[in-house]
Write a protein that holds these residues in place. Structure first.
Motif, PDB file in Angstrom:
ATOM      1  N   TYR A 150      40.124  71.079  59.157  1.00  0.00           N
ATOM      2  CA  TYR A 150      39.191  71.029  58.038  1.00  0.00           C
ATOM      3  C   TYR A 150      38.371  72.309  58.055  1.00  0.00           C
ATOM      4  N   GLN A 192      34.486  73.987  56.542  1.00  0.00           N
ATOM      5  CA  GLN A 192      33.195  73.700  55.926  1.00  0.00           C
ATOM      6  C   GLN A 192      32.513  75.029  55.638  1.00  0.00           C
ATOM      7  N   GLN A 212      28.047  73.343  52.608  1.00  0.00           N
ATOM      8  CA  GLN A 212      28.867  72.514  51.725  1.00  0.00           C
ATOM      9  C   GLN A 212      29.557  71.392  52.504  1.00  0.00           C
ATOM     10  N   LYS A 213      30.346  70.611  51.806  1.00  0.00           N
ATOM     11  CA  LYS A 213      30.980  69.478  52.461  1.00  0.00           C
ATOM     12  C   LYS A 213      32.195  69.922  53.265  1.00  0.00           C
ATOM     13  N   VAL A 214      32.636  69.028  54.093  1.00  0.00           N
ATOM     14  CA  VAL A 214      33.836  69.263  54.891  1.00  0.00           C
ATOM     15  C   VAL A 214      35.065  69.061  53.995  1.00  0.00           C
ATOM     16  N   PHE A 247      39.338  69.084  53.640  1.00  0.00           N
ATOM     17  CA  PHE A 247      40.610  68.950  54.328  1.00  0.00           C
ATOM     18  C   PHE A 247      41.497  70.158  54.062  1.00  0.00           C
ATOM     19  N   MET A 266      33.129  77.415  58.709  1.00  0.00           N
ATOM     20  CA  MET A 266      33.371  76.715  59.976  1.00  0.00           C
ATOM     21  C   MET A 266      34.703  75.999  59.843  1.00  0.00           C
ATOM     22  N   PHE A 276      37.070  73.185  61.549  1.00  0.00           N
ATOM     23  CA  PHE A 276      37.061  72.073  62.485  1.00  0.00           C
ATOM     24  C   PHE A 276      38.469  71.542  62.678  1.00  0.00           C
TER      25      PHE A 276
END
Lengths: 111, 114
Positions: free
Chosen positions: B35, B37, B41-43, B45, B89, B91
């Motif tokens: 994922y 980010q 903002q939102k995470v 996919f 970022m 993840f």
């Protein structure tokens, strides 16, 4: 297309108060609804999760309420503490598939 | 308690360069995810991986991205020619079983493209 809508964007609560964050979804195939807590510079960490066969799940001070007919679910943090200050994300997934995250709620708990 | 680890924690690169982000999922997990980010903002996919192949990918995961599980423990995300908008970022997450378990996230790699 936003699969999961989250509100509010930010929330300020006094210590000891109740924090409530709401999420709504459209896809009826979703069957898993986790809440993640994220501190600055860290990855999301699972807080609590629910499946649609129950309407409520409680773990300590954290409760998920789930309304399948309304396609809504919410996180309640009872007796909110300054250490709860973080960003909270709701998410939803259909079995075996990607998680769709909400836009996040920045919670600040004032001492 | 087992956890997902990611390296490096911060990667700075020049636009157009290739980067490889590394993840070590939890050892008995079978499903792996990336994922991203963007700051504030939102995470979002990017891709899921199971049984040594991509099982699902998003529109973000274009030809510049690739994933690999080169050995029994590592799971990598490669960006072939980075763009400024790749700064985010990243993840990694792993999951034991897709049907019953949640995804556990690593601490992330902050990618900065200059």
């Amino acid at each position: 297309q936003q699969q999961v809508k989250q509100s509010p964007q930010s929330l300020i609560v006094q210590k000891g108060g109740i924090s409530i964050i709401n999420c709504a979804y459209e896809n009826t195939a979703f069957d898993y609804f986790p809440w993640y807590q994220q501190f600055p510079g860290k990855g999301p960490a699972l807080l609590i999760a629910i499946r649609p066969d129950v309407s409520e799940k409680k773990e300590g001070r954290f409760t998920i309420s789930f309304n399948k007919s309304a396609k809504q679910f919410s996180l309640h943090i009872m007796d909110s503490q300054p250490g709860d200050s973080a960003t909270y994300f709701c998410a939803a997934s259909a079995t075996g598939n990607q998680f769709y995250f909400g836009t996040g709620t920045s919670l600040t708990v004032i001492p | 308690e087992p956890e997902v680890t990611q390296t490096p924690s911060h990667q700075v690169t020049q636009m157009g360069q290739e980067v490889i982000l590394r993840c070590v999922p939890i050892s008995n997990h079978l499903y792996f995810y990336w994922y991203r980010q963007i700051l504030g903002q939102k995470v979002e996919f990017l891709v899921s991986f199971y049984n040594n192949e991509i099982s699902e990918k998003s529109e973000i995961f274009d030809d510049q991205f690739s994933v690999e599980r080169p050995d029994g423990s590592n799971f990598t995300l490669k960006i072939r020619s980075t763009k400024l908008e790749d700064s985010a970022m990243y993840f990694c997450a792993s999951q034991r079983q897709a049907s019953t378990d949640t995804q556990y996230f690593g601490p992330g790699t902050r990618l900065t493209v200059l």
